[in-house]
Scaffold this active site. Structure first.
Site, PDB file in Angstrom:
ATOM      1  N   TYR A   1       0.829  -1.205   0.000  1.00 26.48           N
ATOM      2  CA  TYR A   1       0.000   0.000   0.000  1.00 26.48           C
ATOM      3  C   TYR A   1       0.868   1.260   0.000  1.00 26.48           C
ATOM      4  CZ  TYR A   1      -3.973   2.955   1.508  1.00 26.48           C
ATOM      5  OH  TYR A   1      -4.969   3.911   1.597  1.00 26.48           O
TER       6      TYR A   1
ATOM      7  N   LYS B   1       0.928   4.050  -2.952  1.00 27.61           N
ATOM      8  CA  LYS B   1       0.555   5.437  -2.673  1.00 27.61           C
ATOM      9  C   LYS B   1       1.710   6.397  -2.940  1.00 27.61           C
ATOM     10  CE  LYS B   1      -3.750   4.965  -1.463  1.00 27.61           C
ATOM     11  NZ  LYS B   1      -4.811   5.430  -2.403  1.00 27.61           N
TER      12      LYS B   1
END
Length: 256
Positions: free
Chosen positions: A157, A161
């Site tokens: 993640y 991001k």
């Protein structure tokens, strides 16, 4: 499905618009007078968001699409252009989590998160920008996260991001001459179903997780989806035309 918006109405696409931050953004942009295409993996999941927009007198369309699939993305953007008008606003919000410590993280955990967040942002931006370039006006807002700075159990993640921040700055450089801006918002702790699920996976009561989270946030509270929607509203406005290539941390305090 509502009738198509008038030619003077700007059209926005919001991915992951069925719930949480995406739903709040969809409702806010509709309240601002935009026709909103609510895009999610399952079209039927968008019903609540659509009903809320229409109850307030807005124009909305539900579109089912897999943002990680090229053909699905191209078809979705074409449908929006045909039924609501060429999109001049794109909010890349769709996202998933597959949290785990590195030694437990599977290749599928990695690939799934990268596909939705990073590949999805690329595919949606590529498909939508041609309409914006043709019109000489466009706004792209990508949802990053404070996790881009690194977060335990989120190697996938965090990497996705952080990558979104990189593509955002590149889009700003490439598309600026055509009247298109690109910015990223990096939310902190926002109260959503996703953060509740994260707390549950950690064995924490969500109310306790929010209380502990608020203690670490300078403004003394956790964020709400509407906090992010307000910021999106500004970034897609005509008045934000000189703001591009920025990563704005909406986290209740400074992040470095």
């Amino acid at each position: 499905m509502t009738a198509a918006a008038s030619p003077a109405t700007r059209t926005a696409i919001v991915t992951g618009g069925a719930r949480g931050i995406g739903a709040a953004i969809s409702r806010r942009l509709a309240a601002d007078g935009l026709a909103v295409a609510v895009v999610d993996l399952d079209e039927s999941s968008c019903t609540t968001t659509l009903e809320a927009i229409r109850a307030d007198g807005g124009t909305a369309l539900a579109v089912g699409a897999d943002v990680a699939d090229e053909a699905s993305v191209e078809a979705a953007v074409a449908t929006v252009a045909d039924e609501l008008g060429a999109p001049s606003v794109l909010v890349n919000n769709a996202g998933i989590t597959r949290d785990n410590l590195l030694f437990k993280m599977t290749v599928d955990d990695w690939d799934s998160v990268m596909a939705v967040h990073l590949r999805g942002t690329f595919l949606m931006s590529r498909a939508a920008q041609k309409h914006m370039v043709a019109a000489g006006f466009g706004r792209i807002v990508n949802l990053s996260s404070v996790s881009a700075l690194g977060n335990r159990g989120q190697a996938n993640y965090a990497a996705a991001k952080a990558g979104i921040q990189g593509i955002t700055k590149t889009l700003a450089i490439e598309l600026g001459r055509y009247g298109v801006t690109a910015n990223a918002i990096a939310p902190g702790f926002i109260e959503t179903e996703m953060t509740a699920a994260t707390a549950a996976r950690m064995g924490m009561d969500f109310e306790e997780a929010k209380r502990l989270g608020a203690e670490q946030i300078p403004v003394g509270r956790v964020g709400q989806p509407e906090d992010i929607a307000h910021l999106v509203s500004y970034l897609v406005s005509e008045g934000a035309g000189f703001v591009s290539g920025q990563v704005i941390y909406a986290a209740g305090g400074p992040k470095t």
